[in-house]
Enzyme design. Structure first.
Site, mmCIF file in Angstrom:
data_model
loop_
_atom_site.group_PDB
_atom_site.id
_atom_site.type_symbol
_atom_site.label_atom_id
_atom_site.label_comp_id
_atom_site.label_asym_id
_atom_site.label_seq_id
_atom_site.Cartn_x
_atom_site.Cartn_y
_atom_site.Cartn_z
ATOM 1 N N GLY A 1 4.127 10.973 -8.384
ATOM 2 C CA GLY A 1 4.790 9.809 -8.819
ATOM 3 C C GLY A 1 5.599 8.858 -7.738
ATOM 4 O O GLY A 1 5.594 9.299 -6.683
ATOM 5 N N ARG B 1 1.008 -1.176 0.020
ATOM 6 C CA ARG B 1 -0.009 -0.056 -0.191
ATOM 7 C C ARG B 1 0.728 1.146 -0.093
ATOM 8 O O ARG B 1 0.630 2.192 -0.702
ATOM 9 C CB ARG B 1 -0.870 0.001 1.142
ATOM 10 C CG ARG B 1 -1.850 1.158 1.077
ATOM 11 C CD ARG B 1 -3.050 0.903 2.020
ATOM 12 N NE ARG B 1 -4.089 1.882 2.289
ATOM 13 C CZ ARG B 1 -4.325 2.760 3.159
ATOM 14 N NH1 ARG B 1 -3.683 2.847 4.271
ATOM 15 N NH2 ARG B 1 -5.275 3.611 3.097
ATOM 16 N N HIS C 1 -6.310 -5.556 -2.530
ATOM 17 C CA HIS C 1 -7.134 -5.867 -1.236
ATOM 18 C C HIS C 1 -7.530 -7.233 -1.053
ATOM 19 O O HIS C 1 -8.264 -7.654 -0.333
ATOM 20 C CB HIS C 1 -8.310 -5.206 -1.216
ATOM 21 C CG HIS C 1 -8.194 -3.718 -1.448
ATOM 22 N ND1 HIS C 1 -9.265 -2.662 -1.395
ATOM 23 C CD2 HIS C 1 -6.899 -2.916 -1.027
ATOM 24 C CE1 HIS C 1 -8.801 -1.604 -1.642
ATOM 25 N NE2 HIS C 1 -7.581 -1.536 -1.094
ATOM 26 N N PRO D 1 -7.714 7.545 -4.186
ATOM 27 C CA PRO D 1 -8.952 7.534 -4.105
ATOM 28 C C PRO D 1 -9.541 7.069 -2.829
ATOM 29 O O PRO D 1 -8.879 6.189 -1.819
ATOM 30 C CB PRO D 1 -9.092 6.035 -5.110
ATOM 31 C CG PRO D 1 -7.860 5.537 -4.859
ATOM 32 C CD PRO D 1 -6.842 6.651 -4.679
ATOM 33 N N ASP E 1 -3.972 -14.081 -3.457
ATOM 34 C CA ASP E 1 -4.729 -14.977 -4.395
ATOM 35 C C ASP E 1 -5.789 -14.165 -4.978
ATOM 36 O O ASP E 1 -6.164 -12.876 -4.731
ATOM 37 C CB ASP E 1 -5.238 -16.169 -3.546
ATOM 38 C CG ASP E 1 -6.021 -15.738 -2.466
ATOM 39 O OD1 ASP E 1 -6.633 -14.796 -2.298
ATOM 40 O OD2 ASP E 1 -6.321 -16.659 -1.508
ATOM 41 N N ASP F 1 -9.884 -9.239 2.908
ATOM 42 C CA ASP F 1 -10.366 -10.308 2.373
ATOM 43 C C ASP F 1 -10.862 -11.698 3.384
ATOM 44 O O ASP F 1 -10.268 -12.057 4.049
ATOM 45 C CB ASP F 1 -9.224 -10.904 1.484
ATOM 46 C CG ASP F 1 -9.643 -12.365 0.882
ATOM 47 O OD1 ASP F 1 -10.494 -13.072 1.023
ATOM 48 O OD2 ASP F 1 -8.615 -12.578 0.068
ATOM 49 N N SER G 1 7.943 10.398 -1.877
ATOM 50 C CA SER G 1 7.502 11.447 -1.206
ATOM 51 C C SER G 1 6.680 11.005 0.053
ATOM 52 O O SER G 1 6.615 11.672 0.857
ATOM 53 C CB SER G 1 6.775 12.266 -2.235
ATOM 54 O OG SER G 1 5.646 11.659 -2.783
ATOM 55 N N ASN H 1 -3.904 8.758 4.681
ATOM 56 C CA ASN H 1 -2.695 7.997 5.128
ATOM 57 C C ASN H 1 -2.774 8.241 6.511
ATOM 58 O O ASN H 1 -2.225 7.190 7.213
ATOM 59 C CB ASN H 1 -1.298 9.040 4.879
ATOM 60 C CG ASN H 1 -1.304 8.693 3.264
ATOM 61 O OD1 ASN H 1 -1.501 7.664 2.735
ATOM 62 N ND2 ASN H 1 -0.498 9.361 2.631
ATOM 63 N N HIS I 1 0.328 4.468 -2.385
ATOM 64 C CA HIS I 1 0.358 5.807 -2.177
ATOM 65 C C HIS I 1 1.545 6.696 -2.433
ATOM 66 O O HIS I 1 1.502 7.901 -2.711
ATOM 67 C CB HIS I 1 0.128 5.772 -0.482
ATOM 68 C CG HIS I 1 -1.250 5.299 -0.208
ATOM 69 N ND1 HIS I 1 -2.225 5.882 1.153
ATOM 70 C CD2 HIS I 1 -2.366 4.575 -0.886
ATOM 71 C CE1 HIS I 1 -3.395 5.158 1.180
ATOM 72 N NE2 HIS I 1 -3.387 4.663 -0.260
#
Ligand code: HEM
Ligand code: NAG
Ligand code: NAG
Ligand code: NAG
Ligand code: NAG
Ligand code: NAG
Ligand code: NAG
Ligand code: NAG
Length: 352
Positions: free
Chosen positions: A74, A64, A195, A165, A255, A247, A78, A96, A68
């Protein structure tokens, strides 16, 4: 054989320079550190592998972080920059704060890498490598990770709030958020498969449980059995913020169960379930295909992760190779904030 190839490469480089081509590494390459840090992958793997025994979630958290990082000016490291006089840390942006994890493990990786290959490997590349290793450790696909990213001298909290998002986005908003990054609908469905492991806080999906879109009812696209489980885990008016597996079938495995969950209305976040439950959406056949064939998901995941890893990269002499991932080099505030005296001395020594 190996040295022969080395010679050829050296000659080609010499030729390129003599011919007056600018050597500007505009493109990343998996062999970027082959000569300068040959053991890079085993070093990174070792740190993550060790950490995974006490923290089975660490791979997910590291993947993640790479996402992020890439969606905000980019893949330039950062997200790792801490607050200073001149940096407004992205870590305090809404997506975050109280949420991103693994920063300490990234620092452990960086320390281990610096010990073998000082002043060579960027923090941005470490995040890209860690994401791939996280997939493999979880039982997911591996891929040749393109390398050669440089670290940013800046961060942008405003952009982090703007570009990342939200879990309550509908499909239109999700597509738009990915399109800004040059990622298409197939990339969106594929990368949402991230996820397949990790956790989410109640606050990221509680909008679905009690009063969805002010209807007075739960989200109709949420499985009613799962709804009861989630309501027990996330009571109304609770004073804390419990964690839940993203999950529900295989929480720590990489998976394709994420996709078969969606078929049963068992996606956790609204942004997950949107991919399957938006009437007539072009994402539905992709979810169906990934849920029925894990290899199809895996091969698409390799491609989309490499694509995401290419977003807005700094190369050549742009940016820098940070010595400590949380601070721009030469940031005295940063140097002062490095807690351990040992680490500080090492940092000073290295910057000479
Ligand atoms: C499609 C839009 C996406 C949205 C709206 C979204 C949103 C979220 C949210 C709300 C969480 C839970 C955070 C928390 O409660 O602390 C989360 C966790 C996570 N996300 Fe996403 N995400 C998206 C895409 C991605 C992508 C592209 C990846 C990677 C390829 C990814 C990987 C993860 C992972 C691995 C976790 C678990 C992290 C952990 O356990 O520490 N997500 N995401
Ligand atoms: C950077 O900030 C994080 C919180 O976002 C904190 O946990 C960490 O200790 C800081 N790192 C340094 C080196 O100051
Ligand atoms: C952050 O990004 C926004 C939006 O692109 C831009 O307007 C702003 O100038 C940037 N701020 C910094 C500090 O770079
Ligand atoms: C998605 O959300 C946006 C912003 O709230 C809204 O304008 C749009 O109508 C929604 N689209 C769909 C298909 O629900
Ligand atoms: C749902 O939320 C709306 C707007 O906040 C509110 O008017 C309504 O009373 C709520 N319904 C229930 C059942 O809580
Ligand atoms: C939650 O708090 C609101 C007032 O803030 C109250 O009306 C409601 O009954 C509470 N719900 C529960 C389940 O305690
Ligand atoms: C956390 O979940 C447990 C059930 O697993 C529940 O009893 C408790 O109230 C929840 N706490 C919060 C703060 O949501
Ligand atoms: C809800 O989930 C269960 C498994 O958790 C599944 O057996 C059932 O078919 C699902 N319901 C719907 C409507 O998909």
């Amino acid at each position: 054989m190996g040295s022969m190839r080395l010679l050829v490469v050296a000659l080609l480089c010499a030729f390129a320079m003599h011919a007056g081509f600018s050597v500007s590494y505009a493109q990343l390459t998996p062999t970027f550190y082959r000569e300068t840090c040959p053991n890079l992958f085993p070093i990174v793997f070792g740190v993550i592998f060790d950490a995974s025994f006490t923290d089975p979630r660490i791979g997910a958290s590291l993947m993640r972080l790479h996402f992020h990082d890439c969606f905000v000016q980019g893949c330039d490291g950062s997200v790792l920059l801490n607050n200073t006089d001149t940096i407004e840390s992205e870590q305090d942006a809404l997506p975050n704060i109280n949420s991103i994890r693994g920063l300490d493990v990234v620092n452990d990786i960086k320390t281990a890498v610096e010990n073998s290959c000082p002043d060579t490997v960027s923090c941005a590349d470490i995040l890209a490598i860690a994401a791939e290793i996280a997939s493999v450790l979880g039982g997911g696909p591996g891929w040749p990770v393109p390398l050669g990213r440089r670290d940013s001298l800046t961060a942008n909290r405003t952009l982090a709030n703007q570009n990342l998002p939200a879990p309550f986005f509908n499909l239109t908003q999700l597509k738009a958020s990915f399109a800004v990054q040059g990622l298409n609908t197939l990339d969106l469905v594929t990368l949402s498969g991230g996820h397949t492991f990790g956790r989410a806080r109640c606050s990221t999906f509680i909008n679905r449980l009690y009063n969805f879109s002010n209807t007075g009812n739960p989200d109709p696209t949420l499985n009613t059995t799962y709804l009861e489980v989630l309501r027990a885990r996330c009571p109304q008016n609770a004073t804390g913020d419990n964690l839940t597996n993203l999950d529900l079938s295989t929480p720590d495995q990489f998976d394709n169960r994420y996709y078969s969950n969606l078929l049963q209305l068992n996606g956790l976040l609204q942004s997950d379930q949107e991919l399957f439950s938006t009437p007539g959406a072009d994402t539905i056949p992709i979810v169906n295909s990934f849920s029925s064939n894990q290899n199809t998901f895996f091969s698409n995941f390799r491609v989309s992760m490499i694509k995401m890893g290419n977003i807005g990269v700094l190369t050549g002499d742009e940016g820098e190779i940070r010595l400590q991932c949380n601070f721009v080099n030469g940031d005295s505030f940063g140097l002062a904030s490095v807690a351990s005296k040992d680490a500080k001395q090492k940092l000073v020594a290295q910057s000479k």
